[in-house]
Design a protein around this motif. Structure first.
Motif, PDB file in Angstrom:
ATOM      1  N   ASN A  40      50.506  39.430  42.595  1.00 18.34           N
ATOM      2  CA  ASN A  40      49.898  40.122  41.630  1.00 18.34           C
ATOM      3  C   ASN A  40      51.498  40.800  41.216  1.00 18.34           C
ATOM      4  O   ASN A  40      52.458  41.011  42.006  1.00 18.34           O
ATOM      5  N   GLY A  41      51.051  40.990  39.430  1.00 15.17           N
ATOM      6  CA  GLY A  41      51.994  42.007  39.459  1.00 15.17           C
ATOM      7  C   GLY A  41      52.941  40.748  38.160  1.00 15.17           C
ATOM      8  O   GLY A  41      54.097  41.311  38.010  1.00 15.17           O
ATOM      9  N   ALA A  42      52.657  39.198  38.994  1.00 20.88           N
ATOM     10  CA  ALA A  42      53.597  38.619  38.233  1.00 20.88           C
ATOM     11  C   ALA A  42      53.255  38.080  36.705  1.00 20.88           C
ATOM     12  O   ALA A  42      55.437  37.707  35.760  1.00 20.88           O
ATOM     13  N   GLY A  43      52.644  38.766  36.032  1.00 20.96           N
ATOM     14  CA  GLY A  43      52.640  39.026  35.118  1.00 20.96           C
ATOM     15  C   GLY A  43      51.174  37.861  33.961  1.00 20.96           C
ATOM     16  O   GLY A  43      51.004  37.570  33.090  1.00 20.96           O
ATOM     17  N   LYS A  44      50.752  37.628  34.836  1.00 23.99           N
ATOM     18  CA  LYS A  44      49.517  36.190  34.539  1.00 23.99           C
ATOM     19  C   LYS A  44      48.638  36.430  33.873  1.00 23.99           C
ATOM     20  O   LYS A  44      48.444  36.568  32.014  1.00 23.99           O
ATOM     21  N   SER A  45      47.977  38.309  34.032  1.00 20.34           N
ATOM     22  CA  SER A  45      47.174  38.730  32.896  1.00 20.34           C
ATOM     23  C   SER A  45      47.550  38.923  31.623  1.00 20.34           C
ATOM     24  O   SER A  45      47.443  39.201  29.960  1.00 20.34           O
ATOM     25  N   THR A  46      49.221  39.546  31.091  1.00 14.30           N
ATOM     26  CA  THR A  46      49.997  40.410  30.890  1.00 14.30           C
ATOM     27  C   THR A  46      49.827  38.508  29.416  1.00 14.30           C
ATOM     28  O   THR A  46      49.921  38.468  28.389  1.00 14.30           O
ATOM     29  N   LEU A  47      50.889  37.813  30.490  1.00 18.74           N
ATOM     30  CA  LEU A  47      50.945  36.210  29.224  1.00 18.74           C
ATOM     31  C   LEU A  47      48.832  36.183  28.231  1.00 18.74           C
ATOM     32  O   LEU A  47      49.054  36.434  27.255  1.00 18.74           O
ATOM     33  N   LEU A 397      48.754  48.838  36.119  1.00 18.15           N
ATOM     34  CA  LEU A 397      49.034  48.300  37.628  1.00 18.15           C
ATOM     35  C   LEU A 397      48.143  46.813  37.035  1.00 18.15           C
ATOM     36  O   LEU A 397      47.117  47.373  36.653  1.00 18.15           O
ATOM     37  N   SER A 398      48.766  46.239  37.834  1.00 18.06           N
ATOM     38  CA  SER A 398      48.483  44.673  37.591  1.00 18.06           C
ATOM     39  C   SER A 398      46.522  44.698  38.797  1.00 18.06           C
ATOM     40  O   SER A 398      46.544  45.716  39.379  1.00 18.06           O
ATOM     41  N   GLY A 399      45.407  43.870  38.057  1.00 20.07           N
ATOM     42  CA  GLY A 399      44.651  43.468  39.008  1.00 20.07           C
ATOM     43  C   GLY A 399      44.754  44.052  40.185  1.00 20.07           C
ATOM     44  O   GLY A 399      44.054  45.351  41.440  1.00 20.07           O
ATOM     45  N   GLY A 400      45.880  43.377  41.325  1.00 23.81           N
ATOM     46  CA  GLY A 400      45.483  43.427  42.948  1.00 23.81           C
ATOM     47  C   GLY A 400      46.406  44.261  43.215  1.00 23.81           C
ATOM     48  O   GLY A 400      46.390  45.000  44.189  1.00 23.81           O
ATOM     49  N   ASN A 401      47.688  44.605  42.374  1.00 23.37           N
ATOM     50  CA  ASN A 401      48.183  46.319  42.703  1.00 23.37           C
ATOM     51  C   ASN A 401      47.398  47.322  42.452  1.00 23.37           C
ATOM     52  O   ASN A 401      47.470  47.999  43.658  1.00 23.37           O
TER      53      ASN A 401
HETATM   54  N1  LIG Z   1      49.456  47.933  29.855  1.00 24.77           N
HETATM   55  C1  LIG Z   1      50.694  48.112  31.192  1.00 24.77           C
HETATM   56  N2  LIG Z   1      51.617  49.238  30.800  1.00 24.77           N
HETATM   57  C2  LIG Z   1      52.744  49.163  31.509  1.00 24.77           C
HETATM   58  N3  LIG Z   1      52.883  48.259  32.562  1.00 24.77           N
HETATM   59  C3  LIG Z   1      51.963  46.935  32.820  1.00 24.77           C
HETATM   60  C4  LIG Z   1      50.814  47.388  31.581  1.00 24.77           C
HETATM   61  N4  LIG Z   1      49.979  46.556  32.093  1.00 24.77           N
HETATM   62  C5  LIG Z   1      51.246  45.265  33.009  1.00 24.77           C
HETATM   63  N5  LIG Z   1      52.128  45.617  33.539  1.00 24.77           N
HETATM   64  C6  LIG Z   1      53.256  45.517  34.387  1.00 24.77           C
HETATM   65  O1  LIG Z   1      53.188  44.181  34.181  1.00 24.77           O
HETATM   66  C7  LIG Z   1      53.161  43.635  35.408  1.00 24.77           C
HETATM   67  C8  LIG Z   1      52.257  42.169  35.305  1.00 24.77           C
HETATM   68  O2  LIG Z   1      51.450  42.718  34.781  1.00 24.77           O
HETATM   69  P1  LIG Z   1      49.917  42.037  35.166  1.00 24.77           P
HETATM   70  O3  LIG Z   1      48.739  42.784  34.719  1.00 24.77           O
HETATM   71  O4  LIG Z   1      49.913  40.654  34.211  1.00 24.77           O
HETATM   72  O5  LIG Z   1      49.807  40.700  36.985  1.00 24.77           O
HETATM   73  P2  LIG Z   1      49.034  39.688  36.780  1.00 24.77           P
HETATM   74  O6  LIG Z   1      49.952  38.632  37.433  1.00 24.77           O
HETATM   75  O7  LIG Z   1      47.422  39.869  36.486  1.00 24.77           O
HETATM   76  O8  LIG Z   1      48.391  39.915  38.692  1.00 24.77           O
HETATM   77  P3  LIG Z   1      47.335  40.258  39.468  1.00 24.77           P
HETATM   78  O9  LIG Z   1      47.191  39.297  39.933  1.00 24.77           O
HETATM   79  O10 LIG Z   1      47.670  41.630  40.190  1.00 24.77           O
HETATM   80  O11 LIG Z   1      46.651  40.483  38.545  1.00 24.77           O
HETATM   81  C9  LIG Z   1      53.187  44.507  36.498  1.00 24.77           C
HETATM   82  O12 LIG Z   1      54.389  44.768  37.215  1.00 24.77           O
HETATM   83  C10 LIG Z   1      51.951  45.552  35.720  1.00 24.77           C
HETATM   84  O13 LIG Z   1      51.996  46.609  36.141  1.00 24.77           O
END
Ligand SMILES: Nc1ncnc2c1ncn2[C@@H]1O[C@H](COP(=O)(O)OP(=O)(O)OP(=O)(O)O)[C@@H](O)[C@H]1O
Ligand SMILES: [Mg+2]
Lengths: 500, 335
Positions: A40-47, A397-401
């Motif tokens: 959770n929070g690794a950056g998957k959704s961001t990518l 925050l990321s979804g899991g967080n």
């Molecule tokens: N709009 C935003 N503003 C500030 N920080 C963000 C934003 N979007 C994501 N982050 C941060 O970027 C990091 C990566 O988030 P991301 O959502 O990509 O995680 P994830 O791998 O999809 O996690 P999960 O498994 O929980 O969905 C997290 O630390 C999150 O808090």
């Protein structure tokens, strides 16, 4: 050699206080499924949001079918043949199914009016094709979260895109629908489409992946074909350490009955539901989607109305007309729909965590800010919420967080009885283990837990006793010794209801 | 890395305190335009001038944060004011007159709250109805006549303690009260949650009805007080006074960063917003801008402020929630 449909090179992205992605390279080949794993929070959704044009990267480049492109909006992404299923469901409650399926691409008549007839036809056709028995005129607010998720999947697939991104599509649907989805994926793959698939469910990952990439702290640390991985190596790479095996279940002496529900019936489709919960017990509720488990729990928690039935807490009859009554009696519920009933996205982590237990921090209505800070920080650390600080908006925050924030809210409230509806939804394997351990600790302290889950293994692993529901009624009760997938499924599929 | 941190910090400062930066910039510009601007006298005048609408704006801030709104404050202010003046003329008691003013404000807003809560009437409609009804009652009660010769009553608007005018003292007290309620009480916390996500607030055990009615009651006291001050300042119990004040109040709140989608806003922002509007009026007067043109400029500024709010919100949602939300947003904006 398959061609790359999509390739990103050296992508970086920072948010205030976090480096979400660093020099990430990632590609999707035609006719293949590329799974992205990470905590959770690794950056998957961001990518994925960068690929879909929602965020702009700080650096790096994107290529589609070998050509360099700039994706500056989701509309552009759509034009380039990218479609995405979002992790966080966002829906307009008042929209109907058919409206939402065609939102933004409504077929038009000659003078620009929307062609509702075609929409109806196409919707029915689509629903029939996927074997989903929904009424096109149902409003989204009346759908369960699994139906909403299924609709989201349909929407993305029906766009006929070349690259389909699926961000945790199965986090809120159950087995039958997962099978539907997997058939769809197989079909898309055979037709040469590229699929990016994000999930925390290891069994799924290994079923459908062609390639697996592992993201840790914003960096891709491995990309390999599936057969060069096994579950343990994926987990070890993801979390950077070896995980404990199995479930952290401990036998806790079970005490007297603390909650008794009798003849519960409600307008949301359940009737004559009776069950009890004992002190120190983890009680499971299994069943297929639509069996009525969530509806029973919502009524018990005072979120929905009910026709009849009685509730006893610690042997004394109680009246639960609303959530306040329920909390007063020491019963709380973590909802399966965290966006709608869990978080206040635009407020910060701190306010969200203390929302249900303000009386602990407001003496005579006045805030004790220092105490609040330290308690929230303590509890967030305990279940390892990844965030820049407790002052950031929960929506960042990321979804899991986000899920962990909701969980923290109820932990802090310190209830006797916790109803956890899909507590590990969207949570990574490492954190799941922490949550199981937390549950074990809670029952050791003499609390009681009701666990509703669509993941049978975790129910079997964690529960002491289990009820199975089907079609709005309880069809079976099993002791831990009797647990097995087959036994549970038998009750879950039960057509004729047996009295229990 | 270091560079990155400072840039981020600057961004946070910019987004969190932008309104205060605008205020400071405005003071500098105004000071350049007119050397009189920063004189103690002029600042004191402006403060008195904005006091009534600023007190209303604090009420609107509380309501908007909770996802509500009050269009009736201009009318209720007049109703509370004329009742209060009337009671003073009949009894000669300042304290009784003061209490009556507040009570009228409270009662009207209690009705607003009940309409919104019990009968689920949208705040916009409920308070629009109250706007007409309250004005009507004020006119009926006074038979459309102003009440003159209000004697010692003028103290509420024209008196001062030391060198500080009474209206300014009231404005500061209400401002501090708003700041305290929003930031330091469980009511304030609940209010932000209700405005931010009502369903989640309900599912966390917050009594939505109590919060909404409570917000209207607080607003009621503010509106009643504003009515008293306005009548006293203008030396007359005027049933027609306060028209359009709801928009001035809303402007101050919105410019001050209160978001119409609920869940965001601060007392300090609203105060800054009120001063920005006040300074703008003042500088346009000092510069001799035609009063009709002033209206046009003010309207344009509201559009800009609200437009910015919506734009920032859509952008924010796009950034944080994903694109799926956008059509929804547009729909809301239209409604
Ligand atoms: N709009 C935003 N503003 C500030 N920080 C963000 C934003 N979007 C994501 N982050 C941060 O970027 C990091 C990566 O988030 P991301 O959502 O990509 O995680 P994830 O791998 O999809 O996690 P999960 O498994 O929980 O969905 C997290 O630390 C999150 O808090
Ligand atoms: Mg994610």
């Amino acid at each position: 050699m398959q061609k790359n449909l999509l390739e990103v090179r050296n992508i970086s992205k920072s948010f205030p206080g976090v480096k979400a992605l660093e020099d990430v390279c990632f590609s999707v080949k035609e006719g293949s499924v590329h799974v992205l794993c990470g905590e959770n929070g690794a950056g998957k959704s961001t990518l994925m949001k960068i690929i879909n044009g929602i965020y702009q990267p700080d650096g790096g480049e994107t290529l589609i079918k070998g050509e360099k492109v700039e994706i500056n909006s989701p509309i552009r992404a759509g034009e380039l043949g990218i479609s995405m299923i979002f992790q966080e469901l966002n829906y307009t409650p008042e929209m109907t199914i058919e409206e939402s399926l065609f939102v933004g691409r409504w077929p038009k008549k000659k003078f620009g009016q929307i062609d509702w007839k075609t929409i109806r036809q196409k919707t029915l056709q689509l629903l029939k094709q996927e074997n989903l028995a929904y009424d096109p005129e149902t409003k989204l607010k009346d759908l369960s979260i699994s139906n909403l998720q299924m609709l989201e999947i349909l929407k993305a697939i029906s766009r006929d895109a070349d690259i389909i991104i699926m961000d945790e599509p199965t986090s809120s649907i159950t087995n039958k629908e997962i099978e539907v989805l997997f058939e769809k994926i197989a079909d898309l793959r055979a037709r040469g489409k590229g699929i990016v698939y994000i999930s925390h469910k290891m069994d799924e990952i290994f079923r459908i992946a062609d390639e697996i990439s592992i993201l840790r702290d914003g960096k891709v640390i491995e990309t390999r074909p599936k057969d060069q991985f096994d579950i343990d190596s994926v987990i070890a790479l993801m979390v950077g350490r070896a995980l404990g095996q199995g479930y952290p279940k401990e036998e806790v002496p079970v005490g007297e009955v603390v909650l008794e529900v009798e003849n519960f019936s409600g307008p949301t489709g359940f009737s004559n539901v009776s069950f009890n919960l004992r002190k120190g017990e983890i009680l499971g509720f299994a069943g297929l989607v639509g069996a009525g488990r969530t509806e029973v729990m919502r009524a018990l928690f005072g979120l929905d109305e009910r026709f009849g039935g009685s509730v006893k807490v610690h042997g004394a009859p109680v009246r639960i007309r609303n959530v306040q009554d329920s909390i007063k009696n020491g019963v709380v519920m973590l909802s399966e729909d965290r966006r709608r009933y869990g978080i206040v996205p635009i407020r910060d982590v701190k306010e969200n965590v203390t929302l249900a237990s303000m009386d602990q921090f407001f003496q005579k209505g006045r805030l004790n800010a220092a105490k609040e800070r330290s308690r929230v920080e303590e509890i967030c650390k305990k279940i390892n919420v990844k965030m820049a600080s407790i002052d950031v908006q929960v929506s960042t925050l990321s979804g899991g967080n986000q899920q962990k924030v909701v969980l923290s809210k109820w932990m802090l409230q310190d209830p006797d009885i916790l109803i956890l509806d899909e507590p590990t939804r969207g949570i990574d394997v490492g954190a799941k283990f922490e949550i199981y351990r937390l549950m074990t600790n809670l029952v050791k302290e003499g609390k009681s837990i009701i666990m509703v889950s669509s993941e049978l293994p975790e129910l079997i692993g964690m529960c002491d006793r289990m009820y199975v529901m089907a079609e709005g009624g309880i069809t079976g009760e099993l002791e831990r010794a009797e647990f097995s997938q087959e036994a549970i499924m038998r009750y879950a599929m039960n057509m004729t209801r047996k009295a229990v | 890395m270091n560079n990155l941190m400072t840039r981020e910090k600057w961004q946070t400062i910019k987004s969190r305190y932008s309104i205060y930066l605008v205020l400071i910039a405005m003071i500098i510009v105004c000071n350049l335009l007119s050397p009189n601007f920063l004189s103690a006298r002029n600042i004191s005048n402006i403060s008195v001038q904005i006091s009534v609408t600023t007190i209303l704006a604090f009420g609107e801030t509380i309501l908007i944060i909770g996802g509500l709104l009050d269009l009736s404050c201009g009318s209720v202010l007049a109703l509370a004011g004329v009742f209060s003046v009337y009671v003073f003329k009949e009894t000669g008691s300042l304290s009784l007159a003061f209490a009556v003013g507040l009570i009228v404000g409270l009662l009207c807003n209690f009705v607003n709250g009940i309409l919104v809560r019990r009968f689920s009437i949208p705040a916009f409609i409920a308070t629009l109805a109250m706007m007409t009804v309250a004005r009507g009652i004020a006119l009926l009660f006074t038979k459309g006549q102003n009440i003159y010769q209000i004697g010692d009553y003028v103290w509420f608007g024209q008196g001062s303690i030391g060198i500080i005018p009474i209206p300014v003292i009231f404005m500061v007290v209400i401002g501090v009260l708003t700041w305290y309620i929003l930031g330091h009480t469980s009511f304030g916390r609940s209010l932000y949650a209700v405005g931010g996500n009502e369903e989640a607030a309900r599912a966390s055990g917050i009594n939505i009805g109590r919060i909404k009615v409570g917000a209207y009651l607080i607003n009621g006291i503010f509106v009643g007080l504003a009515g008293i001050i306005l009548m006293a300042r203008t030396n007359v119990g005027a049933p027609n006074s306060g028209q359009g004040y709801e928009f001035e109040a809303l402007t101050a709140a919105i410019i001050g960063g209160t978001s119409f989608s609920g869940g965001l806003g601060t007392a300090g922002g609203t105060l800054a917003g009120a001063f920005i509007v006040g300074f703008l009026n003042n500088i346009m007067n000092l510069a001799g801008v035609d009063s009709y043109l002033q209206q046009v400029i003010k309207g344009a500024i509201i559009a800009l402020a609200v437009g910015y709010d919506m734009w920032a919100k859509v952008n924010r949602t796009r950034k944080t929630l994903g694109a799926a939300k956008i059509p929804n947003e547009r729909k809301e904006a239209k409604a």
